[in-house]
Design a protein around this motif. Sequence first.
Motif, PDB file in Angstrom:
ATOM      1  N   ARG A 153       2.002   9.651   5.434  1.00  0.00           N
ATOM      2  CA  ARG A 153       3.169   9.853   4.562  1.00  0.00           C
ATOM      3  C   ARG A 153       3.256  11.269   3.990  1.00  0.00           C
ATOM      4  NH1 ARG A 153       5.827   5.116   3.335  1.00  0.00           N
ATOM      5  NH2 ARG A 153       6.716   5.715   1.328  1.00  0.00           N
ATOM      6  N   TYR A 154       2.098  11.884   3.741  1.00  0.00           N
ATOM      7  CA  TYR A 154       2.071  13.212   3.124  1.00  0.00           C
ATOM      8  C   TYR A 154       1.117  14.128   3.900  1.00  0.00           C
ATOM      9  CZ  TYR A 154       4.236  10.460  -0.560  1.00  0.00           C
ATOM     10  OH  TYR A 154       5.071   9.622  -1.262  1.00  0.00           O
ATOM     11  N   PRO A 155       1.425  14.396   5.167  1.00  0.00           N
ATOM     12  CA  PRO A 155       0.475  15.076   6.057  1.00  0.00           C
ATOM     13  C   PRO A 155       0.122  16.503   5.669  1.00  0.00           C
ATOM     14  CG  PRO A 155       2.619  14.854   7.114  1.00  0.00           C
ATOM     15  CD  PRO A 155       2.666  14.023   5.869  1.00  0.00           C
ATOM     16  N   GLN A 156       0.977  17.184   4.909  1.00  0.00           N
ATOM     17  CA  GLN A 156       0.699  18.570   4.543  1.00  0.00           C
ATOM     18  C   GLN A 156       0.025  18.696   3.178  1.00  0.00           C
ATOM     19  OE1 GLN A 156       4.607  20.436   4.940  1.00  0.00           O
ATOM     20  NE2 GLN A 156       4.187  20.944   7.076  1.00  0.00           N
TER      21      GLN A 156
ATOM     22  N   TYR B   9       0.810  -1.216   0.000  1.00  0.00           N
ATOM     23  CA  TYR B   9       0.000   0.000   0.000  1.00  0.00           C
ATOM     24  C   TYR B   9       0.846   1.270   0.000  1.00  0.00           C
ATOM     25  CZ  TYR B   9      -4.324  -2.679   0.747  1.00  0.00           C
ATOM     26  OH  TYR B   9      -5.398  -3.516   0.611  1.00  0.00           O
ATOM     27  N   ASP B  10       2.016   1.226   0.612  1.00  0.00           N
ATOM     28  CA  ASP B  10       2.900   2.395   0.555  1.00  0.00           C
ATOM     29  C   ASP B  10       3.294   2.688  -0.889  1.00  0.00           C
ATOM     30  OD1 ASP B  10       2.757   2.624   3.286  1.00  0.00           O
ATOM     31  OD2 ASP B  10       4.803   1.932   3.680  1.00  0.00           O
ATOM     32  N   ASP B  11       3.605   1.637  -1.655  1.00  0.00           N
ATOM     33  CA  ASP B  11       3.955   1.825  -3.066  1.00  0.00           C
ATOM     34  C   ASP B  11       2.773   2.436  -3.830  1.00  0.00           C
ATOM     35  OD1 ASP B  11       6.508   0.617  -2.790  1.00  0.00           O
ATOM     36  OD2 ASP B  11       5.637  -1.374  -3.067  1.00  0.00           O
ATOM     37  N   MET B  12       1.582   1.923  -3.558  1.00  0.00           N
ATOM     38  CA  MET B  12       0.407   2.407  -4.273  1.00  0.00           C
ATOM     39  C   MET B  12       0.148   3.880  -3.970  1.00  0.00           C
ATOM     40  SD  MET B  12      -2.057  -0.952  -3.832  1.00  0.00           S
ATOM     41  CE  MET B  12      -3.196  -0.595  -5.171  1.00  0.00           C
ATOM     42  N   VAL B  13       0.321   4.271  -2.716  1.00  0.00           N
ATOM     43  CA  VAL B  13       0.118   5.669  -2.348  1.00  0.00           C
ATOM     44  C   VAL B  13       1.230   6.544  -2.924  1.00  0.00           C
ATOM     45  CG1 VAL B  13       0.126   7.286  -0.395  1.00  0.00           C
ATOM     46  CG2 VAL B  13      -1.275   5.209  -0.316  1.00  0.00           C
ATOM     47  N   ASP B  14       2.455   6.068  -2.902  1.00  0.00           N
ATOM     48  CA  ASP B  14       3.550   6.841  -3.496  1.00  0.00           C
ATOM     49  C   ASP B  14       3.307   7.074  -4.992  1.00  0.00           C
ATOM     50  OD1 ASP B  14       4.797   6.943  -1.051  1.00  0.00           O
ATOM     51  OD2 ASP B  14       6.311   5.421  -1.523  1.00  0.00           O
ATOM     52  N   ALA B  15       2.770   6.068  -5.675  1.00  0.00           N
ATOM     53  CA  ALA B  15       2.454   6.220  -7.099  1.00  0.00           C
ATOM     54  C   ALA B  15       1.340   7.252  -7.289  1.00  0.00           C
ATOM     55  CB  ALA B  15       2.046   4.876  -7.693  1.00  0.00           C
TER      56      ALA B  15
ATOM     57  N   ASN C  91     -12.433   4.233  -0.110  1.00  0.00           N
ATOM     58  CA  ASN C  91     -13.293   3.200   0.445  1.00  0.00           C
ATOM     59  C   ASN C  91     -12.585   1.855   0.475  1.00  0.00           C
ATOM     60  OD1 ASN C  91     -15.845   2.369   1.478  1.00  0.00           O
ATOM     61  ND2 ASN C  91     -16.343   1.454  -0.514  1.00  0.00           N
ATOM     62  N   SER C  92     -12.665   1.146   1.600  1.00  0.00           N
ATOM     63  CA  SER C  92     -12.068  -0.183   1.766  1.00  0.00           C
ATOM     64  C   SER C  92     -10.553  -0.076   1.576  1.00  0.00           C
ATOM     65  CB  SER C  92     -12.717  -1.175   0.795  1.00  0.00           C
ATOM     66  OG  SER C  92     -12.365  -2.500   1.099  1.00  0.00           O
ATOM     67  N   MET C  93      -9.961  -0.712   0.571  1.00  0.00           N
ATOM     68  CA  MET C  93      -8.537  -0.522   0.327  1.00  0.00           C
ATOM     69  C   MET C  93      -8.239   0.969   0.167  1.00  0.00           C
ATOM     70  SD  MET C  93      -6.072  -1.849  -2.792  1.00  0.00           S
ATOM     71  CE  MET C  93      -6.850  -0.781  -4.025  1.00  0.00           C
ATOM     72  N   GLY C  94      -9.125   1.669  -0.537  1.00  0.00           N
ATOM     73  CA  GLY C  94      -8.948   3.113  -0.702  1.00  0.00           C
ATOM     74  C   GLY C  94      -8.999   3.850   0.620  1.00  0.00           C
ATOM     75  N   GLY C  95      -9.773   3.313   1.577  1.00  0.00           N
ATOM     76  CA  GLY C  95      -9.789   3.893   2.913  1.00  0.00           C
ATOM     77  C   GLY C  95      -8.452   3.707   3.606  1.00  0.00           C
ATOM     78  N   MET C  96      -7.879   2.517   3.466  1.00  0.00           N
ATOM     79  CA  MET C  96      -6.551   2.274   4.042  1.00  0.00           C
ATOM     80  C   MET C  96      -5.513   3.164   3.384  1.00  0.00           C
ATOM     81  SD  MET C  96      -6.545  -1.844   4.859  1.00  0.00           S
ATOM     82  CE  MET C  96      -7.549  -2.474   3.500  1.00  0.00           C
ATOM     83  N   HIS C  97      -5.631   3.349   2.068  1.00  0.00           N
ATOM     84  CA  HIS C  97      -4.722   4.270   1.379  1.00  0.00           C
ATOM     85  C   HIS C  97      -4.866   5.686   1.923  1.00  0.00           C
ATOM     86  CE1 HIS C  97      -4.295   1.671  -2.525  1.00  0.00           C
ATOM     87  NE2 HIS C  97      -3.775   1.099  -1.455  1.00  0.00           N
ATOM     88  N   THR C  98      -6.092   6.068   2.266  1.00  0.00           N
ATOM     89  CA  THR C  98      -6.327   7.412   2.796  1.00  0.00           C
ATOM     90  C   THR C  98      -5.591   7.612   4.115  1.00  0.00           C
ATOM     91  OG1 THR C  98      -8.488   7.492   1.706  1.00  0.00           O
ATOM     92  CG2 THR C  98      -8.111   9.053   3.493  1.00  0.00           C
ATOM     93  N   TRP C  99      -5.619   6.596   4.978  1.00  0.00           N
ATOM     94  CA  TRP C  99      -4.841   6.655   6.216  1.00  0.00           C
ATOM     95  C   TRP C  99      -3.348   6.819   5.911  1.00  0.00           C
ATOM     96  CZ3 TRP C  99      -7.068   7.475  10.722  1.00  0.00           C
ATOM     97  CH2 TRP C  99      -8.358   6.998  10.978  1.00  0.00           C
ATOM     98  N   VAL C 100      -2.865   6.057   4.930  1.00  0.00           N
ATOM     99  CA  VAL C 100      -1.442   6.127   4.566  1.00  0.00           C
ATOM    100  C   VAL C 100      -1.095   7.514   4.029  1.00  0.00           C
ATOM    101  CG1 VAL C 100       0.361   5.182   3.065  1.00  0.00           C
ATOM    102  CG2 VAL C 100      -1.300   3.642   4.145  1.00  0.00           C
ATOM    103  N   TRP C 101      -1.972   8.083   3.209  1.00  0.00           N
ATOM    104  CA  TRP C 101      -1.754   9.444   2.717  1.00  0.00           C
ATOM    105  C   TRP C 101      -1.562  10.417   3.893  1.00  0.00           C
ATOM    106  CZ3 TRP C 101      -1.259  12.626  -1.503  1.00  0.00           C
ATOM    107  CH2 TRP C 101      -1.322  12.033  -2.763  1.00  0.00           C
ATOM    108  N   GLY C 102      -2.414  10.303   4.904  1.00  0.00           N
ATOM    109  CA  GLY C 102      -2.337  11.223   6.035  1.00  0.00           C
ATOM    110  C   GLY C 102      -1.046  11.136   6.800  1.00  0.00           C
TER     111      GLY C 102
END
Length: 353
Positions: free
Chosen positions: A165-168, A126-132, A152-163
């Motif tokens: 890895r890229y908080p600003q 998921y880190d790779d997917m969010v970095d992409a 949503n779902s996996m996309g929800g988990m990606h949203t957490w990762v975004w917050g």
Amino acid sequence: MIRLCAALAVALVSISVTAMAADYPAPQDGEWIAKDFKFHTGEIMPELRLHYTTVGAPTGQPVLVLHGSGGSAASMLTPSFAGELYGPGQPLDASKYYIIIPDGIGHGKSSKPSDVMRTSFPKYDYDDMVDAQYRLVTEGLGIKHLRLVIGNSMGGMHTWVWGVRYPQMMDVLVPMASQPTAMAARNWILRRMMLETIRNDPDYNNGNYTSQPRMMKYAVAAYRFASAGGTLGYQTLAPSAAQADKMVDDQLALPVTSDANDYVYQWEASHDYDPSAGMEKIEAVLLAINAADDERNPAETGVTEAAVKRIKNGKIYLVPASTETRGHLTTGDAKFYAKQLQELLQTAPQRTM
């Protein structure tokens, strides 16, 4: 993906596969190549293809919408999601917002194992997917700041990762049908069993199959029935053995439409998901939306509630269980939270775009 039969799709998800006659601008497809993309394994892909769909004009406030496992941008263009959110006066009114919906790595029309490489394709997480996604948004589309990231779902988990890895990068985060904790317990147990069933099918042949493994549809059906649909939902839809049998028979009669390697990669990508250590890094206003009857993210564990308490501006909205909700699938229907999302966007502070 193995398609749900029409009756089951209407009953469980209340969505269709396409946006139908939507009251918002026609979606536009795009593609961008990320050069020399480095995966968490250290592997580098010279050209990673990233497909995406946009709704609205680039002059609007940018919003990133993230789909679930096995899905694509089309998953977020359904009447029950886009039809409730993207139209005039709705929370993500496309006359005001520029809606960006990427196909994640390994999904849709983005680069994936079935293109050519099969099991030689880099193992992504998921880190790779969010970095992409970050590179697509910033380098590909030239966007410096997002009003909202919602998934949503996996996309929800990606949203957490975004917050984390890229908080600003954003003003608002809305992770749905997800938890900001390690992929574990029943959620991972069921995923692991599904993957093992596919891999141990002799037809799979270590990923070198000539036709899709025969056991794949049984593995996928078992996982879905066990982890989505809602207790009250299934009781309403299948109160007799005959009705339950028909649901199973209809599901198993469907052809396999996804590639097994793609599918294994998509679900295995969640194995090391765990943004829990970074809750204090989140700067955006956050509203976590889950369903009370979500089988994969049970509210009674208290893990999401504990994590959100560590976020400066974090809240939870729990959709009450009913005969209308569908467990983990509930948040695919935006009518359950459109009001909360609209109020959030009207009140959340806006930083520099």
